[in-house]
Motif scaffolding. Structure first.
Motif, short mmCIF file in Angstrom:
data_model
loop_
_atom_site.label_atom_id
_atom_site.label_comp_id
_atom_site.label_asym_id
_atom_site.label_seq_id
_atom_site.Cartn_x
_atom_site.Cartn_y
_atom_site.Cartn_z
N UNK A 17 -4.48 -64.55 -128.57
CA UNK A 17 -4.00 -63.49 -127.68
C UNK A 17 -3.63 -64.05 -126.31
N UNK A 18 -4.47 -64.95 -125.80
CA UNK A 18 -4.15 -65.59 -124.52
C UNK A 18 -2.83 -66.34 -124.60
N UNK A 19 -2.61 -67.07 -125.70
CA UNK A 19 -1.36 -67.81 -125.85
C UNK A 19 -0.16 -66.87 -125.90
N UNK A 20 -0.28 -65.74 -126.60
CA UNK A 20 0.82 -64.77 -126.66
C UNK A 20 1.12 -64.19 -125.28
N UNK A 21 0.07 -63.91 -124.50
CA UNK A 21 0.29 -63.40 -123.13
C UNK A 21 1.03 -64.42 -122.29
N UNK A 22 0.62 -65.69 -122.40
CA UNK A 22 1.29 -66.74 -121.62
C UNK A 22 2.73 -66.92 -122.09
N UNK A 23 2.96 -66.89 -123.41
CA UNK A 23 4.32 -67.00 -123.93
C UNK A 23 5.21 -65.89 -123.39
N UNK A 24 4.70 -64.67 -123.40
CA UNK A 24 5.49 -63.53 -122.95
C UNK A 24 5.80 -63.63 -121.46
N UNK A 25 4.76 -63.87 -120.66
CA UNK A 25 4.97 -63.93 -119.21
C UNK A 25 5.83 -65.13 -118.82
N UNK A 26 5.69 -66.25 -119.53
CA UNK A 26 6.48 -67.44 -119.19
C UNK A 26 7.97 -67.20 -119.39
N UNK A 27 8.31 -66.35 -120.37
CA UNK A 27 9.73 -66.06 -120.61
C UNK A 27 10.22 -64.87 -119.79
N UNK A 28 9.29 -64.06 -119.28
CA UNK A 28 9.69 -62.92 -118.45
C UNK A 28 9.66 -63.29 -116.97
N UNK A 29 8.57 -63.93 -116.54
CA UNK A 29 8.41 -64.25 -115.13
C UNK A 29 8.60 -65.74 -114.84
N UNK A 30 8.93 -66.54 -115.83
CA UNK A 30 9.07 -68.00 -115.74
C UNK A 30 7.69 -68.66 -115.76
N UNK A 31 7.68 -69.91 -116.19
CA UNK A 31 6.40 -70.56 -116.46
C UNK A 31 5.59 -70.91 -115.21
N UNK A 32 6.25 -71.38 -114.14
CA UNK A 32 5.48 -71.75 -112.94
C UNK A 32 4.84 -70.52 -112.28
N UNK A 33 5.57 -69.41 -112.06
CA UNK A 33 4.89 -68.21 -111.54
C UNK A 33 3.77 -67.72 -112.45
N UNK A 34 3.94 -67.85 -113.76
CA UNK A 34 2.87 -67.44 -114.68
C UNK A 34 1.62 -68.27 -114.47
N UNK A 35 1.79 -69.57 -114.29
CA UNK A 35 0.64 -70.44 -114.03
C UNK A 35 -0.02 -70.08 -112.70
N UNK A 36 0.79 -69.79 -111.69
CA UNK A 36 0.23 -69.42 -110.40
C UNK A 36 -0.50 -68.08 -110.46
N UNK A 37 0.02 -67.16 -111.27
CA UNK A 37 -0.59 -65.83 -111.37
C UNK A 37 -1.86 -65.84 -112.21
N UNK A 38 -1.87 -66.58 -113.33
CA UNK A 38 -2.97 -66.50 -114.28
C UNK A 38 -3.94 -67.68 -114.23
N UNK A 39 -3.51 -68.80 -113.68
CA UNK A 39 -4.31 -70.02 -113.77
C UNK A 39 -5.75 -69.87 -113.32
N UNK A 40 -5.94 -69.46 -112.09
CA UNK A 40 -7.30 -69.35 -111.55
C UNK A 40 -8.12 -68.32 -112.32
N UNK A 41 -7.49 -67.24 -112.74
CA UNK A 41 -8.21 -66.17 -113.46
C UNK A 41 -8.64 -66.63 -114.84
N UNK A 42 -7.73 -67.29 -115.55
CA UNK A 42 -8.08 -67.79 -116.89
C UNK A 42 -9.20 -68.82 -116.79
N UNK A 43 -9.11 -69.72 -115.79
CA UNK A 43 -10.12 -70.75 -115.62
C UNK A 43 -11.48 -70.15 -115.26
#
Length: 510
Positions: free
Chosen positions: A404-430
């Motif tokens: 499920x986490x991978x699907x969320x990242x896949x979706x957001x990476x193609x909607x919001x681009x991968x770098x913003x997705x990492x900035x938005x989710x990185x700290x929270x996922x960690x």
């Protein structure tokens, strides 16, 4: 994090929405200002609309990431000057055994080059070369362009310097270079092989185009231009004798003495003629000796320049290798890259402006604006609310949660681009994974790096590398080709799902 007041949420969302539209569609008709200006516009709106203060905006800019990005770009410029990418290009066509062999080589070279020199740089340098090889061998360009872009994205996942989102993850997570590489390398290797296999299966029939034999090179034999005097002085002909009589008439050569019968001595005439030929031969020999000496001096200078060039290129490769060793030893990644860049500049011993002008400063400015815009959007509380909703279903300690986490990242990476997705989710996922164990936290960062990178292969708009290949191919003067959105999606969607899933099974923390 609690939601901010409705007005602040609306203003922050609007500013982020403008940034997102201009980042994904940089040439929209109503505001075709491009990605860099769009990110700076989003950052400015975050401050002007009161979503964040000016001091908070300055603090949001991550200088270590910018330093690492700048250093790696400078190193890539000098590697290009040292013919590194030319050597990689030669590997593609050296003793190739058909279209399928060429496709596999394209995947391998692209993956390795992108892991060491970033995926964007790899795509910029190799696209034209790939098109040229495909056209010359009577092969369709599409499979090779897809191989270049997709393998560049997959290969770049292997190292923290392979792509921008990995840079962000490496700096924010504190994972060492070696731990990052060894944790994600198995997934990268298997993913690259699977990617090549999918391409071969999809385009097997199209790769039968006959490999044209290399055209025979016609070696032009240099023709020496010989002066007319040099030619005639070595042959005894009427022209030579008449030339002698003219010189005698002009007083340059004294006539031979007559004997008692009034006849000129044959010996004296021959002696005069031989004297002329001897002087001409001496002059010719001296001229030829001068030419040979000049050629020897030029040859010596060429050899010296070639030797200096080889030494310089060797030093460039050595410094780059030293940078990689420093990164593997766990030294500060930003300062290691900057130190290597400055060492190359000093080694070059000339004005560095031409090389520094090749650095993508618009990309650095884009990152500055993106850092501010994403941080402002984070302050609205929307990303936190979204993650609080998804966290119970996306925990990394279960296979279902990881999927499920991978699907969320896949979706957001193609909607919001991968770098913003990492900035938005990185700290929270960690943070969510840290509650399980430190190893789970490291795994969460690696899963984020792998999934957000491979997600770029899903659609043509999924990564900058895809767009670079598409634009470079379209603008090529001699080998132009247009890669369509649907043409990419037919390969990208199934390949991304399969490769992402396989990679998630192989990511391990060591």
């Amino acid at each position: 994090m609690a939601m901010e007041p409705a007005l602040k949420v609306a203003l922050g969302t609007a500013a982020f929405g403008i940034f997102w539209v201009l980042a994904v569609f940089p040439a929209v008709p109503f505001l075709p200002i491009g990605r860099t200006a769009g990110s700076l516009l989003g950052a400015m709106l975050m401050v002007l609309l009161g979503v964040m203060s000016a001091d908070e905006a300055y603090a949001a800019v991550d200088l270590p990431i910018l330093g690492l990005l700048f250093g790696t770009m400078v190193v890539s410029v000098y590697l290009e000057r040292a013919d590194m990418f030319r050597h990689l290009g030669r590997l593609l066509s050296w003793r190739s055994h058909g279209g399928r062999d060429l496709l596999v080589r394209t995947c391998a070279v692209s993956a390795v080059a992108s892991a060491l020199f970033t995926n964007d740089t790899c795509c910029v340098v190799l696209t034209e070369f790939i098109l040229k090889i495909a056209r010359q061998n009577n092969l369709p360009p599409k499979p090779f362009l897809l191989a270049l872009a997709s393998s560049a994205n997959i290969g770049s996942a292997a190292t923290p310097i392979g792509n921008p989102q990995n840079l962000v993850i490496a700096v924010q997570s504190g994972i060492s270079f070696g731990q990052f590489v060894f944790g994600i390398l198995p997934a990268t290797l298997v993913g690259s092989v699977v990617n090549a296999a999918i391409l071969l299966c999809l385009y097997w029939g199209q790769l039968d185009g006959g490999m044209k034999p290399a055209a025979e090179e016609v070696v032009a034999v240099p023709t020496e231009v010989v002066e007319e005097e040099d030619v005639t002085s070595h042959r005894f002909s009427p022209a030579t004798m008449s030339h002698l009589r003219l010189r005698q008439a002009a007083g340059e050569v004294k006539p031979a003495a007559a004997d008692a019968n009034g006849h000129y001595s044959e010996y004296d005439g021959k002696q005069a003629s031989n004297g002329i030929h001897k002087r001409r031969h001496t002059t010719l020999v001296q001229s030829e000796q001068g030419k040979e000496q000049s050629e020897e001096e030029e040859s010596s200078e060429d050899e010296q320049e070639e030797w200096q060039s080889r030494v310089w290129k060797t030093c460039v490769y050595a410094i780059t290798g030293g940078m990689l060793v420093a990164l593997l030893l766990g030294l500060n990644m930003s300062w290691s890259a900057i130190t290597a860049a400055l060492a190359l500049i000093v080694l070059d011993f000339k004005d560095a402006r031409p090389c520094l002008e090749k650095v993508s400063y618009p990309l650095l400015l884009f990152f500055c604006g993106m850092f501010i815009t994403v941080d402002g959007f984070n302050k609205t509380g929307i990303p936190s609310a979204f993650w609080e909703f998804m966290e119970p279903y996306a925990r990394i300690d279960t296979p279902t949660g990881t999927a499920i986490l991978a699907l969320v990242i896949l979706l957001l990476s193609n909607v919001a681009s991968n770098v913003p997705t990492v900035l938005l989710l990185g700290a929270r996922v960690a943070a969510s994974a840290a509650a399980i164990s430190p190893a789970a936290q490291t795994n969460a960062w690696l899963v984020l790096a792998w999934t957000s990178t491979v997600a770029g292969n899903l659609s043509l708009l999924g990564s900058a590398a895809n767009l670079i290949v598409c634009e470079q191919a379209r603008r090529s003067q001699h080998y132009g080709y247009t890669l369509s959105f649907l043409g990419h999606l037919q390969f990208g969607f199934p390949a991304t799902i399969i490769i992402t899933g396989i990679g998630l099974l192989l990511i391990r923390t060591y």
